[in-house]
Design a protein around this motif. Sequence first.
Motif, PDB file in Angstrom:
ATOM      1  N   VAL A  91     -42.081  69.946 -57.152  1.00 31.32           N
ATOM      2  CA  VAL A  91     -42.120  70.840 -55.998  1.00 31.32           C
ATOM      3  C   VAL A  91     -41.605  70.102 -54.772  1.00 31.32           C
ATOM      4  O   VAL A  91     -42.032  68.991 -54.484  1.00 31.32           O
ATOM      5  N   THR A  92     -40.689  70.737 -54.058  1.00 31.91           N
ATOM      6  CA  THR A  92     -40.239  70.200 -52.779  1.00 31.91           C
ATOM      7  C   THR A  92     -40.878  71.050 -51.696  1.00 31.91           C
ATOM      8  O   THR A  92     -40.729  72.278 -51.683  1.00 31.91           O
ATOM      9  N   VAL A  93     -41.622  70.377 -50.818  1.00 30.47           N
ATOM     10  CA  VAL A  93     -42.315  71.069 -49.735  1.00 30.47           C
ATOM     11  C   VAL A  93     -41.852  70.514 -48.397  1.00 30.47           C
ATOM     12  O   VAL A  93     -41.387  69.384 -48.307  1.00 30.47           O
ATOM     13  N   ILE A 133     -45.402  80.146 -55.407  1.00 31.53           N
ATOM     14  CA  ILE A 133     -43.989  80.260 -55.769  1.00 31.53           C
ATOM     15  C   ILE A 133     -43.111  79.794 -54.609  1.00 31.53           C
ATOM     16  O   ILE A 133     -43.582  79.641 -53.477  1.00 31.53           O
ATOM     17  N   GLU A 134     -41.853  79.597 -54.923  1.00 37.31           N
ATOM     18  CA  GLU A 134     -40.871  79.183 -53.930  1.00 37.31           C
ATOM     19  C   GLU A 134     -40.868  80.181 -52.773  1.00 37.31           C
ATOM     20  O   GLU A 134     -40.870  81.386 -52.978  1.00 37.31           O
ATOM     21  N   GLY A 135     -40.890  79.659 -51.543  1.00 34.26           N
ATOM     22  CA  GLY A 135     -40.888  80.504 -50.358  1.00 34.26           C
ATOM     23  C   GLY A 135     -42.263  80.733 -49.762  1.00 34.26           C
ATOM     24  O   GLY A 135     -42.388  81.163 -48.616  1.00 34.26           O
ATOM     25  N   ASP A 136     -43.312  80.460 -50.522  1.00 33.22           N
ATOM     26  CA  ASP A 136     -44.679  80.614 -50.006  1.00 33.22           C
ATOM     27  C   ASP A 136     -44.981  79.561 -48.944  1.00 33.22           C
ATOM     28  O   ASP A 136     -44.425  78.475 -48.952  1.00 33.22           O
ATOM     29  N   GLU A 137     -45.888  79.918 -48.054  1.00 34.28           N
ATOM     30  CA  GLU A 137     -46.446  78.944 -47.117  1.00 34.28           C
ATOM     31  C   GLU A 137     -47.892  78.749 -47.533  1.00 34.28           C
ATOM     32  O   GLU A 137     -48.606  79.715 -47.797  1.00 34.28           O
ATOM     33  N   VAL A 138     -48.316  77.501 -47.616  1.00 30.39           N
ATOM     34  CA  VAL A 138     -49.653  77.210 -48.111  1.00 30.39           C
ATOM     35  C   VAL A 138     -50.328  76.207 -47.185  1.00 30.39           C
ATOM     36  O   VAL A 138     -49.707  75.269 -46.709  1.00 30.39           O
ATOM     37  N   THR A 139     -51.599  76.457 -46.898  1.00 33.80           N
ATOM     38  CA  THR A 139     -52.406  75.523 -46.110  1.00 33.80           C
ATOM     39  C   THR A 139     -53.404  74.877 -47.055  1.00 33.80           C
ATOM     40  O   THR A 139     -54.146  75.558 -47.767  1.00 33.80           O
ATOM     41  N   ILE A 140     -53.400  73.541 -47.047  1.00 32.50           N
ATOM     42  CA  ILE A 140     -54.229  72.773 -47.975  1.00 32.50           C
ATOM     43  C   ILE A 140     -55.145  71.856 -47.182  1.00 32.50           C
ATOM     44  O   ILE A 140     -54.705  71.173 -46.261  1.00 32.50           O
ATOM     45  N   ASP A 150     -44.343  74.637 -46.326  1.00 32.19           N
ATOM     46  CA  ASP A 150     -43.461  75.670 -46.849  1.00 32.19           C
ATOM     47  C   ASP A 150     -42.962  75.157 -48.205  1.00 32.19           C
ATOM     48  O   ASP A 150     -42.495  74.018 -48.281  1.00 32.19           O
ATOM     49  N   ILE A 151     -43.040  75.978 -49.213  1.00 28.72           N
ATOM     50  CA  ILE A 151     -42.557  75.568 -50.545  1.00 28.72           C
ATOM     51  C   ILE A 151     -41.067  75.875 -50.577  1.00 28.72           C
ATOM     52  O   ILE A 151     -40.647  77.025 -50.560  1.00 28.72           O
TER      53      ILE A 151
END
Length: 157
Positions: A91-93, A133-140, A150-151
């Motif tokens: 995964v590239t973020v 998935i690609e294009g999602d934004e995720v807060t961890i 951003d994925i």
Amino acid sequence: MEKVPMTVRGEQLLREELDRLLKLRPKISQAIAEARELGDLKENAEYHAAREEQGICEAQIRDIEYKLSIAQVIDVTKLDNSGKIIFGSTVTVIDVETDEEKSYQIVGDDEADIKTGRISVSSPIARGLIGKIEGDEVTIVTPGGEKTFDIDKVEYK
């Protein structure tokens, strides 16, 4: 016994290390035999060093054999990936705050090496990315605080 996920590469590296250790066994036995011939075993440093090396080698062999026995090898290239982040995917973020780009491959606990971009499937970042998935934004939530990514790309190599 619960199975532990492992990539094909991880299994290959473990098998190579096991093969190396198994080839080392006879050499260690030979060193012990030669050291025995030197006389008094109580004060024989070569003998004690060879026995210690044998103990370490045998422990490593048992450890690797155990890891291989509980491994569930997952070949990500043979799965129906459908664009989701899964075990084994790379995964590239992009960090939303710093615009820094990072690539991670999600691997088993024993394969993890942050310096080479391989993170454990049980790490906070991997757990936060799995299923996205690609294009999602995720807060961890990480030990260093919340991170938003951003994925950018998901690969199955």
